[in-house]
Design a protein around this motif. Structure first.
Motif, PDB file in Angstrom:
ATOM      1  N   THR A 266     -58.465  14.972 -15.315  1.00 38.54           N
ATOM      2  CA  THR A 266     -58.892  14.144 -16.445  1.00 38.54           C
ATOM      3  C   THR A 266     -60.359  14.391 -16.790  1.00 38.54           C
ATOM      4  N   VAL A 267     -61.209  14.452 -15.759  1.00 36.43           N
ATOM      5  CA  VAL A 267     -62.636  14.695 -15.995  1.00 36.43           C
ATOM      6  C   VAL A 267     -62.859  16.071 -16.613  1.00 36.43           C
ATOM      7  N   ARG A 268     -62.087  17.064 -16.161  1.00 37.43           N
ATOM      8  CA  ARG A 268     -62.215  18.411 -16.759  1.00 37.43           C
ATOM      9  C   ARG A 268     -61.854  18.380 -18.242  1.00 37.43           C
ATOM     10  N   ILE A 276     -65.448   6.700 -16.015  1.00 35.31           N
ATOM     11  CA  ILE A 276     -64.386   6.357 -15.061  1.00 35.31           C
ATOM     12  C   ILE A 276     -64.980   5.760 -13.795  1.00 35.31           C
ATOM     13  N   LEU A 277     -66.025   6.375 -13.252  1.00 35.20           N
ATOM     14  CA  LEU A 277     -66.632   5.850 -12.032  1.00 35.20           C
ATOM     15  C   LEU A 277     -67.169   4.441 -12.264  1.00 35.20           C
ATOM     16  N   ASP A 278     -67.796   4.218 -13.402  1.00 35.04           N
ATOM     17  CA  ASP A 278     -68.287   2.880 -13.729  1.00 35.04           C
ATOM     18  C   ASP A 278     -67.136   1.876 -13.737  1.00 35.04           C
ATOM     19  N   ALA A 279     -66.027   2.233 -14.385  1.00 33.10           N
ATOM     20  CA  ALA A 279     -64.886   1.319 -14.465  1.00 33.10           C
ATOM     21  C   ALA A 279     -64.286   1.050 -13.082  1.00 33.10           C
ATOM     22  N   LEU A 280     -64.158   2.081 -12.265  1.00 31.71           N
ATOM     23  CA  LEU A 280     -63.557   1.901 -10.942  1.00 31.71           C
ATOM     24  C   LEU A 280     -64.421   1.033 -10.039  1.00 31.71           C
ATOM     25  N   THR A 281     -65.749   1.218 -10.089  1.00 35.46           N
ATOM     26  CA  THR A 281     -66.609   0.426  -9.215  1.00 35.46           C
ATOM     27  C   THR A 281     -66.693  -1.027  -9.670  1.00 35.46           C
ATOM     28  N   SER A 282     -66.360  -1.314 -10.906  1.00 36.26           N
ATOM     29  CA  SER A 282     -66.214  -2.708 -11.334  1.00 36.26           C
ATOM     30  C   SER A 282     -64.832  -3.256 -10.996  1.00 36.26           C
ATOM     31  N   TYR A 283     -63.801  -2.421 -11.185  1.00 31.52           N
ATOM     32  CA  TYR A 283     -62.432  -2.888 -10.994  1.00 31.52           C
ATOM     33  C   TYR A 283     -62.130  -3.209  -9.531  1.00 31.52           C
ATOM     34  N   GLU A 284     -62.885  -2.626  -8.600  1.00 29.62           N
ATOM     35  CA  GLU A 284     -62.619  -2.910  -7.189  1.00 29.62           C
ATOM     36  C   GLU A 284     -62.806  -4.390  -6.874  1.00 29.62           C
ATOM     37  N   ALA A 302     -52.123  14.361 -17.990  1.00 25.97           N
ATOM     38  CA  ALA A 302     -51.038  15.017 -18.730  1.00 25.97           C
ATOM     39  C   ALA A 302     -51.291  15.025 -20.237  1.00 25.97           C
ATOM     40  N   GLY A 303     -52.505  14.627 -20.639  1.00 25.98           N
ATOM     41  CA  GLY A 303     -52.853  14.691 -22.046  1.00 25.98           C
ATOM     42  C   GLY A 303     -52.615  13.408 -22.817  1.00 25.98           C
ATOM     43  N   THR A 369     -69.424  16.988  -5.799  1.00 21.94           N
ATOM     44  CA  THR A 369     -69.039  16.044  -6.860  1.00 21.94           C
ATOM     45  C   THR A 369     -67.540  15.827  -7.023  1.00 21.94           C
ATOM     46  N   TRP A 370     -66.663  16.696  -6.511  1.00 20.95           N
ATOM     47  CA  TRP A 370     -65.224  16.572  -6.742  1.00 20.95           C
ATOM     48  C   TRP A 370     -64.720  15.235  -6.203  1.00 20.95           C
ATOM     49  N   PRO A 371     -63.844  14.556  -6.933  1.00 22.79           N
ATOM     50  CA  PRO A 371     -63.047  14.965  -8.094  1.00 22.79           C
ATOM     51  C   PRO A 371     -63.729  14.786  -9.452  1.00 22.79           C
ATOM     52  N   TYR A 372     -65.025  14.506  -9.448  1.00 29.20           N
ATOM     53  CA  TYR A 372     -65.777  14.437 -10.699  1.00 29.20           C
ATOM     54  C   TYR A 372     -66.427  15.797 -10.947  1.00 29.20           C
TER      55      TYR A 372
END
Length: 466
Positions: A266-268, A276-284, A302-303, A369-372
């Motif tokens: 997705t990042v690629r 995404i990282l911002d959203a995940l660290t809030s969603y936790e 998958a697009g 950095t992977w998966p970013y």
């Protein structure tokens, strides 16, 4: 996916308990007798009275110098709150909140209920660190852009407006200043030593205090550990830790995809790693199992990114927070004063910072950095806020990797924490003489306050009472 209130849910949950129905318990005194601590100018806690929204506790004001060196005149009034056990055999327990930017006094009832099993032995003390709470640093644009998030990207104008509003006094809101305030508080309370319990940024403050005043610390609880050298503005621990955390959550919920591989794809495709990282660290804070996230990432890889975009937008909206609950002005002033960046410190001329950041981006490897990707590491909000922060004199950086005092140290973490992943906890444990480490399964950031699993809180009780 369940709609989330994001990271601010942790603050809202705590504050709601404080400002709800008050109890009829008589207010205690800060200490037996008259004003707390010796009668020295500015040395005591003044204005002692029942806390306005929690009258079973006593509140007062500690006045500290704006500039502890004495060069710049001025004072700051810091609110202090305590529970009533003035003859606690184990002394005062100072609970340090996070951020930087979160208040303390507003949370006294919530934390007292949480710490109830130890309050026959300790008196609980909380205070508003400089620039927070009723005297929070006001930067409306930055507050709107970032809310309760560390990583949301602010508008450049919001950063420059904030710095202009705070002016040259912004440099007096570093962690070093907070450490000096705490020693004033210790003396005002009449303590020889304090027990410190810090959460998130509070762990950095606790460690820096212990290093600066080793004889004044009885023991340390470090929950969701920030290393003693401070935050990494590029979050290079959280980037690879995301794969471990999402895969663990996936196994726990029985999902059938590989969220780490889908995240990388997705990042690629979309170059949205920082969002995404911002959203995940809030969603936790809402769901340590990250429910629904693997499916959303699989669709995006998958697009089909529509649900991912909605998720990011939803979390960002839920991150809204008023300045009294988390001051983004204080957050920026502290991190810009404290941190080392790819361009150096805030004493580095602004003109050369962007070029230095780009050189760093080009040197970052996929392993780091992977998966970013590298652009994620150099595109996070706290880093970019300091990219445009005006040049200022900053406090000397303490030597890294120093040994903490030889006192009991408990390091507490959740295995789903992305804000301060456990890799940082294990790194910091090396600086303690005899560390006790407790990792709570299924818990994310701020174990004592947020974890459904009670194992972390029980570990704190056992540690403090043993």
């Amino acid at each position: 996916m369940t709609r989330t209130r994001g990271r601010v849910a942790a603050l809202l949950g705590a504050v709601a308990v404080v400002v709800g129905t008050t109890l009829a318990t008589p207010a205690p005194a800060l200490a037996s007798g008259d004003p707390v601590g010796p009668a020295r100018p500015g040395g005591g806690i003044t204005g002692q009275a029942p806390c306005p929204n929690a009258p079973e506790f006593i509140c007062g004001t500690l006045t500290v110098p704006l500039d502890h060196s004495g060069t710049t005149p001025g004072t700051l009034d810091l609110a202090v709150a305590v529970t009533g056990n003035t003859t606690a055999p184990k002394g005062d327990l100072l609970f340090l909140t996070g951020g930087p930017g979160q208040p303390g006094v507003l949370l006294i009832r919530r934390i007292a209920e949480q710490m109830a099993p130890v309050l026959k032995d300790y008196r609980l003390v909380m205070y508003d660190q400089r620039g927070t709470g009723a005297h929070a640093l006001q930067c409306p644009g930055l507050q709107q852009d970032m809310g309760s998030s560390d990583l949301a990207v602010p508008r450049r104008k919001s950063v420059t407006d904030c710095a202009a509003t705070l002016g040259p006094n912004a440099r007096f809101y570093s962690t070093a200043d907070t450490v000096a305030d705490i020693d004033r508080l210790r003396r005002a309370l009449g303590d020889q030593r304090l027990t410190l319990d810090g959460v998130s940024y509070g762990t950095l403050v606790a460690q820096r205090y212990a290093l600066a005043h080793p004889a004044n610390v009885a023991r340390l609880v470090l929950d969701s550990v920030v290393p003693q050298e401070g935050y990494d503005p590029m979050d290079l621990a959280a980037l690879p830790a995301t794969a471990r955390v999402l895969r663990a959550a996936c196994r726990a919920t029985g999902c059938t995809t590989d969220p780490a591989t889908d995240l990388a794809a997705t990042v690629r495709q979309y170059g949205n790693g920082a969002q995404i990282l911002d959203a995940l660290t809030s969603y936790e804070f809402t769901d340590p199992d990250y429910g629904g996230v693997p499916e959303i990432l699989h669709e995006a890889a998958a697009g089909r990114p529509d649900r991912l975009k909605a998720f990011i937008d939803d979390v960002h909206q839920g991150d809204a927070a008023p300045v009294e609950w988390l001051s983004q002005g204080l957050h920026a002033a502290t991190l810009c004063a404290d941190s080392r960046f790819p361009w150096g410190t805030s004493d580095t001329p602004v003109a050369g910072r962007a070029a230095a950041l780009e050189r760093t981006r080009q040197r970052l490897t996929a392993r780091q950095t992977w998966p970013y990707d590298a652009a994620t590491a150099t595109g996070l909000g706290s880093l970019l806020a300091c990219l445009d922060w005006p040049r200022e004199q900053v406090p000397p950086t303490p030597p890294a990797h120093r040994k903490l005092p030889d006192v009991p140290v408990l390091l507490l973490g959740g295995d789903r924490d992305l804000s301060t992943p456990n890799e940082l906890l294990y790194q910091q444990a090396e600086s303690a003489h005899h560390p006790k480490i407790v990792i709570v399964p299924g818990a994310a950031h701020s174990v004592q306050n947020r974890a459904a699993n009670p194992a972390g809180r029980q570990a704190v009780y056992d540690f403090l009472l043993t």
